[in-house]
Write an enzyme that holds these catalytic residues in place. Structure first.
Site, PDB file in Angstrom:
ATOM      1  CG  HIS A 107      -1.887  -6.984  -2.097  1.00 19.52           C
ATOM      2  ND1 HIS A 107      -1.474  -5.681  -2.113  1.00 19.52           N
ATOM      3  CD2 HIS A 107      -2.950  -7.026  -1.260  1.00 19.52           C
ATOM      4  CE1 HIS A 107      -2.254  -4.965  -1.323  1.00 19.52           C
ATOM      5  NE2 HIS A 107      -3.145  -5.764  -0.785  1.00 19.52           N
TER       6      HIS A 107
ATOM      7  N   GLY B 289      -6.624 -14.007 -11.184  1.00 23.45           N
ATOM      8  CA  GLY B 289      -6.834 -13.598 -12.564  1.00 23.45           C
ATOM      9  C   GLY B 289      -7.500 -12.237 -12.689  1.00 23.45           C
TER      10      GLY B 289
ATOM     11  CG  HIS C 102      -6.576  -8.796  -6.911  1.00 18.04           C
ATOM     12  ND1 HIS C 102      -7.696  -9.547  -6.748  1.00 18.04           N
ATOM     13  CD2 HIS C 102      -6.576  -7.894  -5.893  1.00 18.04           C
ATOM     14  CE1 HIS C 102      -8.358  -9.134  -5.666  1.00 18.04           C
ATOM     15  NE2 HIS C 102      -7.704  -8.127  -5.142  1.00 18.04           N
TER      16      HIS C 102
ATOM     17  CG  ASN D 235      -3.170  -6.164  -6.798  1.00 18.11           C
ATOM     18  OD1 ASN D 235      -2.808  -7.334  -6.784  1.00 18.11           O
ATOM     19  ND2 ASN D 235      -3.846  -5.655  -7.801  1.00 18.11           N
TER      20      ASN D 235
ATOM     21  CG  HIS E 232      -2.051  -1.024   1.061  1.00 14.62           C
ATOM     22  ND1 HIS E 232      -3.240  -0.724   0.459  1.00 14.62           N
ATOM     23  CD2 HIS E 232      -2.131  -2.333   1.428  1.00 14.62           C
ATOM     24  CE1 HIS E 232      -4.027  -1.804   0.467  1.00 14.62           C
ATOM     25  NE2 HIS E 232      -3.377  -2.790   1.046  1.00 14.62           N
TER      26      HIS E 232
ATOM     27  CG  ASP F  70      -6.465  -9.188  -0.358  1.00 11.24           C
ATOM     28  OD1 ASP F  70      -6.919  -9.085   0.810  1.00 11.24           O
ATOM     29  OD2 ASP F  70      -6.128  -8.197  -1.029  1.00 11.24           O
TER      30      ASP F  70
ATOM     31  CB  ALA G 295     -12.799  -4.540  -1.619  1.00 11.70           C
TER      32      ALA G 295
END
Ligand SMILES: [Zn+2]
Length: 389
Positions: A216, A248, A250, A219, A195, A273, A307
């Site tokens: 991740h 497939g 994200h 992302n 993030h 996630d 999300a």
């Protein structure tokens, strides 16, 4: 004497190789591995025609099967633990955060008693995804949840969690982030970069301070740019592990393949996630006060922001084999051995080896879960005829 279970006649994944081997389980541990082992009174689980590997470990999951880890009910962890083995999951980190510092401490304090082996998959600790994230790359987290990095706050969270925080996602470019990364590493937990809107240099400063994992990859982070590789280039070029969401939705399959060509089997960790809507087919949910609807494999907000994923771990495993073009024995490194390291459980989980926890998943040719054994107990069995007492 401890109950004994013989997983017989399957093709086992042992030391990264496929071999026709039986696995004798005594109590919660693997007792022996060998060809044509004598059952000697053990219960037999017929694994013929199946691949037998170490159970999957998900280090980034917010719930599933209608259970949410944003709830202060410790029963939610137990309920998820009972549900997850149908997806081959035998261990997991509870990924969560609260609305503010007090709420986060209350949440961790409420769930901490559930951090012990019970029925089903084993909760291995917490992954704190937030609050130390960059608002510019907040993903689906409400801005109001986010806070500047603080060592004192982390220590209070760790105390509330009774020391069970294993992974902390941090945006390294925020003021105070490098001190926090050092404190997390010193505490024995895993500082993870995520993030983040970091430049390449800022991300590298995070790794130099002790970050050794990436939340991740791709992302909720600054994209790769030709004149500044940002956190993605830094993540791919450093030595630690990176999470990939293989639903497939994200990350595109070609982007996963590109990353995997650099990360290889030693540095890739597949995560789901998952949100509570995962595996709870076709109903809407909410996160942080925003309504979510299911679009393909992703849960999305009204504005289109993803999300989380609703594809369960077994689907990620099938996708990984297909998208990355890897043999089945290799996917167990990505879904078992490597996440066991992140979860701090690699001395007893993530491999089929005598003395290790008897966490085993049996997959058919289509890589569907046929049976899951958690610490020696059959936690999921799709074909009851395979069990002989
Ligand atoms: Zn998440």
């Amino acid at each position: 004497m401890a109950q004994r279970l013989l997983v017989r006649g399957g093709v086992a994944v042992v030391r990264g190789e496929l071999a026709k081997l039986d696995i004798m389980i005594a109590g919660a541990q693997i007792a022996a591995i060998g060809a044509a082992l004598d059952p000697g009174g053990a219960i037999v689980l017929d694994a013929s025609g199946l691949t037998v590997g170490p159970g999957f470990i998900d280090v980034h999951v917010h719930g599933g099967g209608d259970v949410s880890f944003f709830s202060k009910d410790p029963g939610s962890v137990d309920a998820y633990a009972r549900w997850a083995p149908r997806n081959g999951v035998t261990g997991f980190l509870v990924s969560t955060v609260g609305r503010d510092a007090g709420d986060t401490s209350a949440l961790l304090g409420a769930l901490a008693p559930a951090m012990r082996p019970a029925e089903g998959a084993e909760p291995l600790g917490f992954h704190l995804e937030g609050p130390f994230l960059n608002p510019e790359r907040k993903g689906a987290f409400p801005r109001s949840y986010l806070r500047p990095p603080s060592v004192a706050e982390f220590e209070a969270f760790q105390q509330a969690a009774r020391g069970h925080i294993r992974q902390v996602t941090v945006a390294p470019e925020l003021e105070g982030a490098l001190d926090l990364i050092r404190a997390v590493a010193d505490s024995g937990s895993v500082p993870a970069i995520g993030h983040t809107d970091a430049t390449y240099a800022e991300a590298n400063a995070g790794f130099a301070a002790g970050a050794r994992h990436v939340t991740h990859l791709f992302n909720a982070m600054r994209p790769l740019h030709q004149r500044d590789g940002g956190p993605i280039a830094a993540a791919l070029l450093q030595a630690g592990t990176c999470e990939l969401i293989c639903d497939g939705a994200h990350v595109a399959p070609e982007t996963l393949r590109l990353a995997y060509s650099l990360l290889g089997p030693a540095r890739t960790v597949i995560v789901t996630d998952n949100l509570e809507m995962a595996g709870a087919s076709g109903h809407d949910g909410q996160f942080g006060g925003e309504r979510l609807s299911i679009k393909g494999n992703a849960a999305v907000r009204a504005d289109g922001t993803i999300a989380g994923s609703v594809a369960t771990m077994d689907q990620h495993v099938r996708n990984a084999v297909r998208f990355l073009g890897i043999p089945v024995q290799e996917v167990f490194r990505l879904c078992s051995a490597n996440p066991a390291v992140v979860a701090g459980a690699s001395a007893r989980k993530g491999r089929i080896e005598p003395g290790f926890d008897a966490d085993v998943v049996l997959l058919n040719e289509a890589l569907e879960v046929v049976a899951t054994v958690c610490r020696g107990e059959i936690a999921f069995l799709r074909e009851p005829g395979r069990l002989r007492r």
